[in-house]
Design an enzyme around this catalytic site. Structure first.
Site, PDB file in Angstrom:
ATOM      1  N   ASP A 123     -22.743  63.856  81.196  1.00 17.56           N
ATOM      2  CA  ASP A 123     -22.797  65.148  81.692  1.00 17.56           C
ATOM      3  C   ASP A 123     -21.221  65.544  81.442  1.00 17.56           C
ATOM      4  OD1 ASP A 123     -23.189  67.548  82.999  1.00 17.56           O
ATOM      5  OD2 ASP A 123     -24.210  66.520  84.724  1.00 17.56           O
TER       6      ASP A 123
HETATM    7  C1  BGC Z   1     -24.474  70.023  84.467  1.00 18.60           C
HETATM    8  C2  BGC Z   1     -25.532  69.768  83.879  1.00 18.60           C
HETATM    9  C3  BGC Z   1     -25.419  70.785  82.869  1.00 18.60           C
HETATM   10  C4  BGC Z   1     -24.091  70.760  82.210  1.00 18.60           C
HETATM   11  C5  BGC Z   1     -23.936  71.678  81.250  1.00 18.60           C
HETATM   12  C6  BGC Z   1     -23.218  70.421  84.363  1.00 18.60           C
HETATM   13  O1  BGC Z   1     -22.326  70.439  85.144  1.00 18.60           O
HETATM   14  O2  BGC Z   1     -24.458  68.919  85.799  1.00 18.60           O
HETATM   15  O3  BGC Z   1     -26.997  69.609  84.424  1.00 18.60           O
HETATM   16  O4  BGC Z   1     -26.522  70.551  81.789  1.00 18.60           O
HETATM   17  O5  BGC Z   1     -23.116  70.962  83.210  1.00 18.60           O
HETATM   18  O6  BGC Z   1     -23.873  73.132  81.661  1.00 18.60           O
END
Ligand code: BGC
Length: 777
Positions: A315
């Site tokens: 993530d």
């Molecule tokens: C989130 C993810 C997301 C990623 C990209 C993160 O902060 O937890 O779910 O896909 O950002 O935007």
């Protein structure tokens, strides 16, 4: 510290519940100590070669420099090219061009629009040394430009076919506009409505969560990933992200391995079984190990037990955040821990690219581990057809985004997502002879908020309207439906959070002038979603004041809720005669709401998340354990509260219709079920009302005595049955031992002989109950 020390450091203390992980880790650590690179030897090249690599990929891996390899493992922000300021745009294009040309970035997030992404692909194909295409990933969570209901709402349809269709439409729009890869579905089980990301998942049940996860993967990926209407899916956040302590985002998770496996993992498993191409790690730690460095999750469960063949992405900065967790001593150390645990691509932190060059040169990291990750990434690029045709057909973008067909699909999914919670004296559907309707509330004529969390997609083409502009508000939907035949008296009444006395007077006036009042209240889009957790589940005070004041006018009043989580709405539920849960329904909100309010569509949504009476009850979920002192009203020393009833306000599975269904004649094919056999459970469901309707018939079981205590009910099946007025349909469910398994104390996945209760039910708190016994022949 070298890599062996770092591995050892993190294996120093292992809790009993991680014994299997520990056994696995011990093998890894010992082998690392002696063989230097067990990961690459045991499940690196050889397996991946068999599992989908090609001559082209193997040739490329031979030809790539280490820097080019690390570029393939790097996902970076590419959104600046959409910046309104042309100077920033040009400068950023220049920088991006250099990175792609030099093979230093192989994946982008935030890049939108066919022209822009085609330009990136031309640079990759024509100007980079090896011509490897880039992959563009984006958070296409519930629609790309045509926005569908938030996933929590969509799941309330209990209708995997339309959930699949929604994902298909999202994939079609995203791919034509240059997105190859969606960072969805989010399948985290959520038992705590304080957690803002409850809006993004399918609720609290692992069985339903698995069905929805699979439907969304099917919808996104289609049958052929090279097709112009397919995108690669990414199941997230692995794992147990929704179990964050106190419902606070990113908070630690401390759970038993049984709960992990029985409750939190099934939707991930369902997505993997459906062929999902990628998986994202989670920000949280589980039992002391951050998920982004958890080899037990990523190697043992995901790859060895489930046979996942895709790539794993971290993530956003979750790799380098392991320093803050207190699990890695530096960003370099964090990067090493995560690739060795099984992460293949770093989202946004640049940690692989910044640190692995040196580590490989100095022997701290084997290049084979890097190759393994590169191979996994390239396999997915190849599956998408990007090596052969990386471009999207820009001429179709304008025609497809927000086209009539997509809007019609969004309207249909939205009306299936609405849950009717209360309808005293059949106030709904609205009568044909009304002459005036008051439409009141800060969400009634509001365009951005019905889009909900994660409706991000910018404006890829100037002719395509902004997301907000395309929204049909509740007011607009009602106006369109009544077509001038009914007087609509609109008043905003207040802001989401701000009281306004002038507005309040206008609202009272509108109510006084009208035959009926529709109050549209709840949460704005920023009150749920990532990082938007609440300790209070009530509607903001300005709106509760509006509701009670307008209700006091004395007109028949309907409250329409818009929100991203269950809310504590006792007063409304007790006082207001009709209550409709509309969630954040997306682009077609107003039309879908009008379809339901005027009876053009008979509501059939059912809750996928328990509604508590107040926040103090949470976590509150239907499939809980019984305790030794289950709550009863006459025993003060039973498991309950002194200030509020123990039960939910609305249970999981609950929802009304404009007709009435009756359940009769539960019958089982036998009193016993051989452990390797099957049992048939039937009931007759009658439509005892005056309208045709769809009932969501639910099958629950309870294992009465287990070697570990079992939940008081577990969903094991459901069917959506359309029944005409006066008619009766027989529903038939089949149960087998597979449906009754759980992880025992030794973590074996077993069904245990003994007595079970079974229900065919309209929701998790009611139903016809029977009993059977599982026997060993
Ligand atoms: C989130 C993810 C997301 C990623 C990209 C993160 O902060 O937890 O779910 O896909 O950002 O935007």
């Amino acid at each position: 510290m070298n890599e062996q020390e770092s591995n050892l450091m993190h294996r120093k203390s292992v809790s009993p519940i991680r014994m299997r992980a520990a056994a696995f880790a011990t093998v890894v650590v010992m082998a690392l100590a002696f063989a230097g690179d067990v990961i690459a030897q045991s499940d690196g090249q050889a397996n991946d070669r068999i599992n989908g690599s090609s001559d082209r990929i193997e040739r490329l891996i031979e030809e790539m420099t280490l820097e080019e390899k690390l570029g393939q493992l790097t996902l970076q922000w590419g959104g600046e090219a959409a910046d309104a300021n042309p100077n920033i745009r040009e400068k950023s294009r220049l920088a991006i061009r250099n990175e792609i040309k030099n093979g230093r970035i192989g994946a982008f997030i935030g890049a939108h629009g066919a022209d822009y992404v085609n330009w990136m692909q031309r640079v990759a194909k024509e100007e980079s040394r090896l011509g490897i295409p880039i992959i563009v990933g984006n958070d296409v969570i519930h629609g790309y430009h045509t926005i569908f209901p938030i996933p929590l709402a969509e799941a309330c349809s209990w209708n995997p076919a339309i959930v699949e269709k929604a994902a298909r439409v999202a994939a079609t729009e995203a791919r034509i506009a240059g997105t190859h890869w969606t960072l969805a579905p989010m399948v985290d089980i959520a038992r705590d409505p304080r957690w803002g990301r409850i809006a993004e998942g399918a609720g609290e049940d692992p069985y339903l969560g698995g069905i929805m996860a699979a439907a969304r993967v099917r919808g996104f990926q289609g049958k052929d990933l090279t097709a112009p209407d397919s995108v690669l899916a990414c199941v997230k956040h692995f794992a147990a992200y929704g179990a964050a302590e106190a419902g606070r985002d990113y908070n630690p998770v401390d759970i038993s391995e049984q709960t992990l496996r029985d409750i939190y993992l099934p939707p991930f498993k369902a997505a993997v079984d459906e062929g999902v191409g990628t998986l994202m790690t989670a920000f949280n730690e589980i039992n002391g190990v951050p998920a982004t460095a958890d080899d037990f999750l990523l190697e043992q469960i995901l790859r060895r037990e489930w046979g996942f063949k895709g790539f794993v992405v971290s993530d956003w900065t979750s790799i380098t955040e392991m320093v803050e967790h207190g699990y890695a001593e530096s960003e370099a150390h964090a990067a090493l821990l995560s690739i060795k645990a099984g992460v293949d691509m770093d989202m946004s932190a640049l940690s692989f690219r910044d640190h692995f060059g040196d580590m490989v040169k100095t022997g701290r990291l084997s290049e084979k581990v890097v190759d393994r990750a590169v191979r996994r990434v390239l396999i997915q690029k190849e599956r998408l057809g990007l090596f052969d045709d990386p471009f999207s057909d820009a001429s179709k973008e304008e025609r497809l985004l927000l086209c009539d067909e997509h809007r019609a699909a969004a309207r249909d999914v939205a009306r299936h997502s609405i849950v009717l919670l209360k309808n005293e004296d059949n106030l709904l559907p609205l009568r044909d002879d009304l002459t005036s309707i008051a439409v009141i509330g800060p969400l009634a004529d509001n365009k951005p908020d019905p889009l909900g969390t994660w409706a991000l997609t910018g404006k890829p083409k100037s002719v395509v309207p902004r997301l907000e502009d395309a929204v049909v508000t509740v007011l607009a939907g009602i106006r369109q439906r009544t077509g001038g035949a009914v007087t609509i008296n609109y008043a905003k009444g207040c802001g989401i959070h701000e009281a306004d006395s002038d507005e309040l007077s206008k609202a009272i006036d509108a109510a006084q002038k009208s035959d009926v009042v529709i109050l549209v209240v709840g949460e704005d889009r920023d009150m749920s979603g990532e990082g938007h957790c609440r300790t209070n589940l009530q509607i903001p005070p300005a709106q509760t004041a509006l509701i009670s004041t307008v209700y006091a006018v004395g007109k028949p009043t309907i409250v329409l809720l818009m929100n991203g989580r269950p809310l504590a709405i006792n007063w409304i539920s007790e006082n207001v005669p009709a209550l409709v849960e509309a969630w954040h329904l997306g682009t077609e909100t107003g039309n879908a709401v009008a379809d339901v309010l005027f009876g053009d569509f008979n509501p059939c949504g059912r809750l996928v998340t328990t509604f508590p009476r107040n926040v103090g009850q949470v976590p509150l979920y239907y499939n809980h354990k019984n305790t030794g002192r289950p709550p009863t009203s006459d025993d003060r020393f039973s498991s309950k509260y002194i200030d509020v009833h123990w039960s939910p306000l609305y249970p999981f599975g609950y929802g009304l219709s404009y007709t009435r269904f009756e359940y009769k004649n539960l019958r089982l094919s036998a009193d016993t079920m051989p452990i390797d056999g099957r049992l048939t459970v039937k009931a007759d469901i009658s439509n005892a009302g005056a309208r045709a309707g769809v009932e969501v018939v639910q099958l629950y079981v309870r294992d009465l005595v287990g070697s570990l205590t079992r939940p008081i009910r577990e969903l094991k099946g459901f069917q959506r049955i359309a029944i005409k007025p006066g008619e009766t349909e027989t529903v038939t469910f089949e149960l087998s031992a597979n449906d009754l398994r759980f992880h025992n104390r030794k973590l074996e996945y077993v069904v245990e002989p003994g007595r079970f209760h079974v229900w065919i039910a309209p929701n998790s708190a009611e139903g016809l109950q029977g009993e059977f016994e599982v026997v060993v022949k």
